[in-house]
Design an enzyme around this catalytic site. Sequence first.
Site, PDB file in Angstrom:
ATOM      1  N   GLN A  15     -15.291  28.918   4.001  1.00  7.48           N
ATOM      2  CA  GLN A  15     -16.087  30.004   4.560  1.00  7.48           C
ATOM      3  C   GLN A  15     -16.598  30.979   3.514  1.00  7.48           C
ATOM      4  O   GLN A  15     -17.736  31.445   3.599  1.00  7.48           O
ATOM      5  CB  GLN A  15     -15.254  30.736   5.606  1.00  7.48           C
ATOM      6  CG  GLN A  15     -16.061  31.517   6.609  1.00  7.48           C
ATOM      7  CD  GLN A  15     -15.202  31.972   7.776  1.00  7.48           C
ATOM      8  OE1 GLN A  15     -14.427  32.923   7.659  1.00  7.48           O
ATOM      9  NE2 GLN A  15     -15.323  31.290   8.908  1.00  7.48           N
TER      10      GLN A  15
ATOM     11  N   GLU B 153      -7.315  26.865   3.510  1.00  7.40           N
ATOM     12  CA  GLU B 153      -8.236  26.102   2.679  1.00  7.40           C
ATOM     13  C   GLU B 153      -7.571  24.909   2.011  1.00  7.40           C
ATOM     14  O   GLU B 153      -8.226  23.883   1.774  1.00  7.40           O
ATOM     15  CB  GLU B 153      -8.863  27.029   1.625  1.00  7.40           C
ATOM     16  CG  GLU B 153      -9.993  27.885   2.146  1.00  7.40           C
ATOM     17  CD  GLU B 153      -9.580  28.825   3.275  1.00  7.40           C
ATOM     18  OE1 GLU B 153     -10.378  29.011   4.223  1.00  7.40           O
ATOM     19  OE2 GLU B 153      -8.463  29.388   3.202  1.00  7.40           O
TER      20      GLU B 153
ATOM     21  N   HIS C 117     -14.728  42.309  -1.971  1.00  9.61           N
ATOM     22  CA  HIS C 117     -14.395  41.155  -2.805  1.00  9.61           C
ATOM     23  C   HIS C 117     -14.209  39.885  -1.989  1.00  9.61           C
ATOM     24  O   HIS C 117     -14.647  38.801  -2.395  1.00  9.61           O
ATOM     25  CB  HIS C 117     -13.132  41.459  -3.601  1.00  9.61           C
ATOM     26  CG  HIS C 117     -12.506  40.244  -4.208  1.00  9.61           C
ATOM     27  ND1 HIS C 117     -13.101  39.536  -5.233  1.00  9.61           N
ATOM     28  CD2 HIS C 117     -11.344  39.593  -3.913  1.00  9.61           C
ATOM     29  CE1 HIS C 117     -12.331  38.509  -5.549  1.00  9.61           C
ATOM     30  NE2 HIS C 117     -11.265  38.517  -4.769  1.00  9.61           N
TER      31      HIS C 117
END
Length: 981
Positions: free
Chosen positions: A719, A697, A766
């Site tokens: 994403q 990222e 999570h």
Amino acid sequence: MLSDVTTPHDLDDRLRAELAALGAPEKRRDLGERLPDGGPLTGAQALALFDAQLTSRLLDLAGQWLHGFGEGYHTIESAGHEGNAAVAAALRPTDPALLHHRSGAFYCLRAAQAAGAFPTAPPPAVPPTPAPEADPDAAVDASPDAGPGTVVDGSPSAAPPAAAGSPGSAVDGSPAADGSPGAAARAEVHGSSGAVPGTSSGVSPDGPAASSAQRATPASSAVAPAPSAVIPDPAAAPALPAAVHESHDLPAQRGTGQDAHINPTSQEQRSTLREPERSWNESAPIGAVSYQDLERPGAGGDAGRAGAVGASGGASDGTNTAGGEAGSLPGGASTVVDADGGVTVGVPDLPPPAPDDAFAAAARDVLRGIVASAEEPAAGGRQKLFGRADLAVVPTAASAGSHLPRAVGLGLALERLRRGARSADGEPEVAAWPADAVVVCSFGGASVNHATVTAALNTAGWYDHTGLRIPVLFVCEDSGGSADGWVATTLRSRPGIRYFAADGTDVAESYRVAAEASAWVRRHRRPAVLHLGAVRLMGQGDAARDPLLATARLLVTSGYAGGEELLSRYDERGWQLRRIAEEVLDEPKLTSAVEVVRELAPRRPVRVSRAVADAAARAAGPGAGARAEAFGGKPPELTGPLTLAQSINAALADGMLDHPQMAVFGRDVAAGGAHGVTEGLRDRFGAARVFDTPRDETSILGLGLGAGLAGMLPVPEIQYLAYLHSAEDQLRGEAATMRFFSRGAFRNPMVVRVAALAGEDGLGGHARNDNSVAVLRDVPGLVVAVPARPDDAAPMLRTCLAAARVDGSVCVFLEPAALYHARDLYADGDGEWTVEYAEPGAWADRHVPIGRARVYGIGSAEDLTIITFGGGVRMSLRAAATLAAEGVGSRVVDLRWLAPLPVADIIREASATGRVLVVDETRRSGGVGEGVLSALVDTGYVGAARRVAGLDSFVPLGPAARQVLVSEEAITQGARTLLAR
């Protein structure tokens, strides 16, 4: 002798003593001649590099001096890193540079280049025969055995220099043969025939390289030696002192090189530093004018004559030897014949620094930053950094290499634009980068261990492996902060990145290797790293390797100057900086909050609204045919009701049709992404505009930052929200600060799409259900949008795209993943969560301005106000229907924008009922609900209020997620409790 330097006082004293001890040269040489050993520099170039280095050194001392009496708020900490001046000299002044905080000498030299004050080298005697073009697609084959001054992954002969006049190797003094943007600027910058006397227009550092014999022979000698020519004998050149070429292994350090806090000197030392004899001087004022507008020294008149310092073959005392010839006199020398026929040669001293030259102007820039002057050209007193638009220096926070991912993105975007992609139309370009530009980014050796540096190097190598071109030159200035050999091993091992190494204390070697590296990158459009040795002075570095002293030795041993002359130059420049420092102290500071935030994130809602209307007119008018073709003859408004994901997909396609410079990229987006939102876009718009990235990222956001800086409209996809947290600094420290740190001169428009928030089924746990957005809401200037319904998603995305294009806004578009494919609202099969897509003619009427909420009335809408967003909207509407059956009328407020919050709408709707229930699907601590309640309190709301929010917990896997997330039942119960008060 020079070791364990810890204070500016020590550094200044010892450098002055060493300069004075250098003595006079055995022979005087003309500044226009190349180094006697056939090196890449002329004497004039070496002197200019010395000027850049000493200016940077004195700026370090000035920063400490100002800090000593409470007027300096930052220092440049460049002492020992002055070798980066040679890197600047090897590049073009139009090459975008993203610099770390030890780049004082680079900045000073870049200023001289832009002003035309860096001399060009004489052309080679015989143009080299062009070698066959090397295949730029050749595989990279790194060899770990290369030493400094060499390249790894192929010998220099494997990548022959471009022929004169070809792209990437323009001949100084004439426009680039490729006709690329910026060619005229390069011709102006490099083509000053009188920049420094004794030089002539010649080949740029990244043009054809001359052989040693060619470098040692003037061009005219191909016919016959000119009467005044002095042909140096490389074999007779004196050896450089061991301190200059002490080691060829990088990093070549004696000290540890560990960073050390630079403490201000004692009061006694500060007082001493302010005495007249402490190498400070006066300077005429010079404002932050364009460097191209500065007077070019040596362009004619007395300045040109004064600068024509020569070097004769006579004795150092100025008396011609018996065998001396008049034809060997250096330029500017004079002769006197006495009554006995004896000839005395007078060699003029080096010209003193001009009070208004480019180095003084660069020093003024830096000193303004140190004292937080509002007139500082980069950040206007908001931050001390290196940045200036007309120098192509992009300001960066320079936090442990956090700017490197942006540099990779800029390189990728520049290459895409060079290959024919269109840049933003309508709005003026932030920067007109030349088509063959090389992006340079510097960082410290210790930063090679940082995640952002690793990400940038990995991404550059990854793209090179896939065949995409990224013309980026990484410059690692290694002062030995890591374990011995670790930095070299790490950099050498990077696949797809060519390795170059040089001793940064040797200015000639640094220039030669930097020129080779930049030429290779410019020609092949591929990434390379220059491993530049450095030393930390005013810390724990080895002062015997002082690069400023090494350059001084080079000038003296080569015959261009004497030690006393260089000391005088050092003192004269110091006095100039002293005067400039005193002048900038009187300049205005930022004195109001309005001044501070003026350039943070300007909002022009009328222009944004007009941009949306213009896009609608194009889609319905001249672009109607292309739109119909892109959608296969059936535009989305004719396909029936759409889900949230389908509406976003259609809006992305419309955006790409309207913005030719728009690109969509991220993990797996080419195949439609994890949620199918980008499905079909690659087929419609091609692989150049819709493409996959490495699964990192930081790199995804860095590509977006660089693309925006290049004039594109990037739309990266993250994403899942949980994946964003490892890359947050790219938004906080890089994206959001660009306008703030550049007074609006640079910007990086970007719309970051993120699949966000949680689903009550806990699918994926999570990692796929993160509900924390606090880190986004407190980033100044960041726009955070959360569409809940399909008929909001498309117009909100159009608003974000328009704001990015018009205002350079950085927007985060949070897409509730739980609602992507939802169709029903109250009952299975009712289809009330799908909406038909608006035709272009309706876009202007349905425009959603930034910071405006949407209100739903249920029943009488007079008893309760429910304020929510995202998935909470759907749950709240269901709860409101249940309450309506009990006779309670509610109004549900969909915030739609989390930053900035729609405060006016919040207050109006809260006041309408006097009872407010805040439904926040993020966490209680740091959640959106805190901001809503604070807004109510700040504006004097006196009604009742209650909050329903997620627990302070990570989202667990499976049905257990329902225990920590907001539910429809919790909303209904919270409303009943509030109504019972």
